[in-house]
Design an enzyme around this catalytic site. Structure first.
Site, short mmCIF file in Angstrom:
data_model
loop_
_atom_site.label_atom_id
_atom_site.label_comp_id
_atom_site.label_asym_id
_atom_site.label_seq_id
_atom_site.Cartn_x
_atom_site.Cartn_y
_atom_site.Cartn_z
CG HIS A 240 1.11 11.65 -13.75
ND1 HIS A 240 0.33 10.53 -14.49
CD2 HIS A 240 1.19 11.39 -12.35
CE1 HIS A 240 -0.41 10.06 -13.45
NE2 HIS A 240 -0.06 10.38 -12.43
CD GLU B 255 0.70 5.56 -11.11
OE1 GLU B 255 1.35 5.63 -10.15
OE2 GLU B 255 -0.47 6.30 -10.68
CD GLN C 74 -4.90 6.28 -7.23
OE1 GLN C 74 -5.00 5.73 -8.34
NE2 GLN C 74 -4.35 7.36 -7.04
CB THR D 240 5.31 -2.01 -6.37
OG1 THR D 240 4.35 -1.24 -5.90
CG2 THR D 240 6.21 -1.24 -7.30
CG ASP E 201 4.66 5.70 -6.04
OD1 ASP E 201 5.65 5.93 -6.83
OD2 ASP E 201 3.61 5.98 -6.49
NE ARG F 1 -4.84 5.22 -12.70
CZ ARG F 1 -3.70 5.63 -12.10
NH1 ARG F 1 -3.54 6.08 -10.70
NH2 ARG F 1 -2.54 5.57 -12.85
CE LYS G 26 -1.31 5.20 -6.83
NZ LYS G 26 -0.57 5.31 -8.12
CD GLU H 23 -0.79 10.68 -17.19
OE1 GLU H 23 -0.16 9.78 -16.77
OE2 GLU H 23 -0.19 11.88 -17.59
CG ASP I 208 2.61 2.82 -7.92
OD1 ASP I 208 2.23 2.16 -7.28
OD2 ASP I 208 2.17 4.04 -8.10
CD GLU J 66 5.71 5.38 -10.10
OE1 GLU J 66 6.54 5.51 -9.04
OE2 GLU J 66 4.66 5.54 -9.87
MN MN Z 1 2.76 5.71 -8.65
#
Ligand code: MN
Length: 428
Positions: A143, A209, A250, A267, A136, A247, A263, A374, A243, A211
């Site tokens: 971002h 996320e 993480q 996915t 990834d 948080r 993560k 975000e 993804d 992607e």
């Molecule tokens: Mn990602």
């Protein structure tokens, strides 16, 4: 290079493929893996609201001849990808011919047509590839700037390496699942800022996320770098990719080696692999460089794509989705070809079936962000959804739906959907 398979005027005898808003017109022809009832998994191509069963055509001898065992009576497309770019191109030309409104041995044989055409609503979709490795990346400047501003310093939001290296980490292939698979909220170590020690708890800041995933179809040898032009040609196709990200897990675990459990739990990818060849008319260059790249990452051709992307969210029990983001893949600072080149520069061999996540795709405006982190400023500014729900992050029962398409002259190259719903965490 453009060829007759890209002709915008081309039409199919499958009428549902000819509507201007159809995701899967004859110009698209994405590959997927499906089954019907208790039947085995097989490879098909989406056309309008139907699936063309390639295993049936292969058995009937209607596809370009190739040495070796059959590749479509298979639970993934890896064996087909391994035949290489010339075989991909010949297959696309042949399938377009068989589906062309002008007529073909398929259209004109009702018995064969009856066996080879499956309505999408009657089929179950599976993971299209056997995922060999999942990497990834972190290729959106908007971002990376937004995240850097939230957690570090708005004046120095990008880390010193970001404008020089396509930043990435090696993720887990084992937890890549197809759209529609429910996702269990992860457990993990979380250390609230005010706490002295971490606890084992269910993630409280669960995020998505947005992607695009690039799928490697041509391998590279260990110890052998590839150019960006070679890398572009090594990519068989692209899917939507979510993804999923924990948080709070993480934030505690990522120092100093990057994301791990935050993560690794899941996915989600869309079931239809849109080929690089279908995307050829939609190639665009990467945005202007802030700082020149090292020559090995330079690109002589436009290797990004103009792909419109949307994210919607739907709590359980609420019928109506809420659109929460509209953005475009063209904003990405690094192309998938640059990421693949960087991946191989140190000598890492790339395999057929490797999956490369682009990194969260955020645009420059507040309505074009690719993560809740975000959009809600790390939960501080919740979104309001249809049905009245307010969300800083994802709650149990919430569904996230991603969609994407290229807008052609009177037709679309659709990616379909990547959707996933969150189930409560297991008991820790
Ligand atoms: Mn990602």
């Amino acid at each position: 290079m453009l060829n007759p398979t890209h002709d915008p005027a081309r039409r199919s005898w499958v009428e549902s493929a000819n509507r201007p808003e159809a995701a899967f017109p004859i110009q698209n022809l994405p590959y997927g893996v499906f089954s019907v009832g208790d039947g085995s998994r097989r490879v098909g191509v989406a056309i309008g609201e139907m699936i063309l069963d390639l295993a049936v055509l292969e058995e009937a001898g209607l596809l370009p001849p190739a040495a070796g065992p059959r590749v479509f009576d298979q639970p993934d497309i890896n064996a087909f990808m391994a035949r290489g770019p010339q075989a991909w191109q010949a297959m696309r030309a042949r399938i377009a011919g068989l589906l062309d409104a002008a007529g073909s041995p398929l259209r004109d044989d009702p018995a064969l047509r009856g066996r080879a055409m499956v309505p999408q609503h009657a089929a179950r979709m599976h993971l299209p590839i056997a995922v060999r490795g999942f990497t990834d990346f972190y290729a959106s400047k908007d971002h990376a700037t937004n995240v850097g501003s939230l957690f570090r310093d708005p004046k120095n939001a990008l880390t010193a390496n970001w404008l020089h290296i396509p930043i990435g980490y090696n993720g887990r292939a084992s937890s890549v699942v197809v759209s529609g698979t429910d996702i269990r909220r992860p457990l993990g170590q979380i250390k609230p800022p005010e706490a002295e020690a971490p606890v084992l708890a269910a993630c409280r800041r669960l995020d998505f996320e947005l992607e695009i995933g690039a799928i490697v179809g041509v391998p590279s040898a260990m110890g052998t770098p590839v150019t960006t032009a070679q890398a572009y040609d090594m990519i068989f196709g692209y899917v939507l990719l979510n993804d999923w990200s924990a948080r709070d897990i993480q934030q505690w675990e990522y120092v100093p080696l990057g994301p791990f459990q935050s993560k690794a739990f899941a996915t989600t990818i869309s079931p239809w692999v849109v080929t690089s060849e279908a995307l050829e008319p939609f190639r665009v260059g990467t945005p202007p460089r802030v700082t020149p790249l090292l020559p090995y990452l330079a690109e002589a051709t436009p290797n990004n794509f103009d792909i419109r992307l949307e994210v919607a969210m739907r709590p359980t029990g609420v019928a109506e989705e809420t659109a929460i983001s509209h953005t475009n893949f063209r904003h990405m600072y690094y192309s998938a070809a640059q990421q693949l080149t960087h991946h191989a520069i140190g000598g890492c061999p790339m395999n057929v079936g490797d999956l490369l996540g682009s990194g969260t795709i955020s645009g420059p405006t507040p309505d074009s962000l690719g993560s809740l982190l975000e959009m809600t400023r790390n939960g501080a500014q919740p979104l309001t959804l249809h049905g009245g729900g307010r969300r800083g992050f994802i709650e149990d029962g919430d569904e996230i739906i991603m969609r994407g398409w290229c807008e052609g002259a009177g037709y679309r190259i659709g990616f379909g959907e990547a959707r996933g719903r969150i189930l409560p965490a297991p008991r820790g």
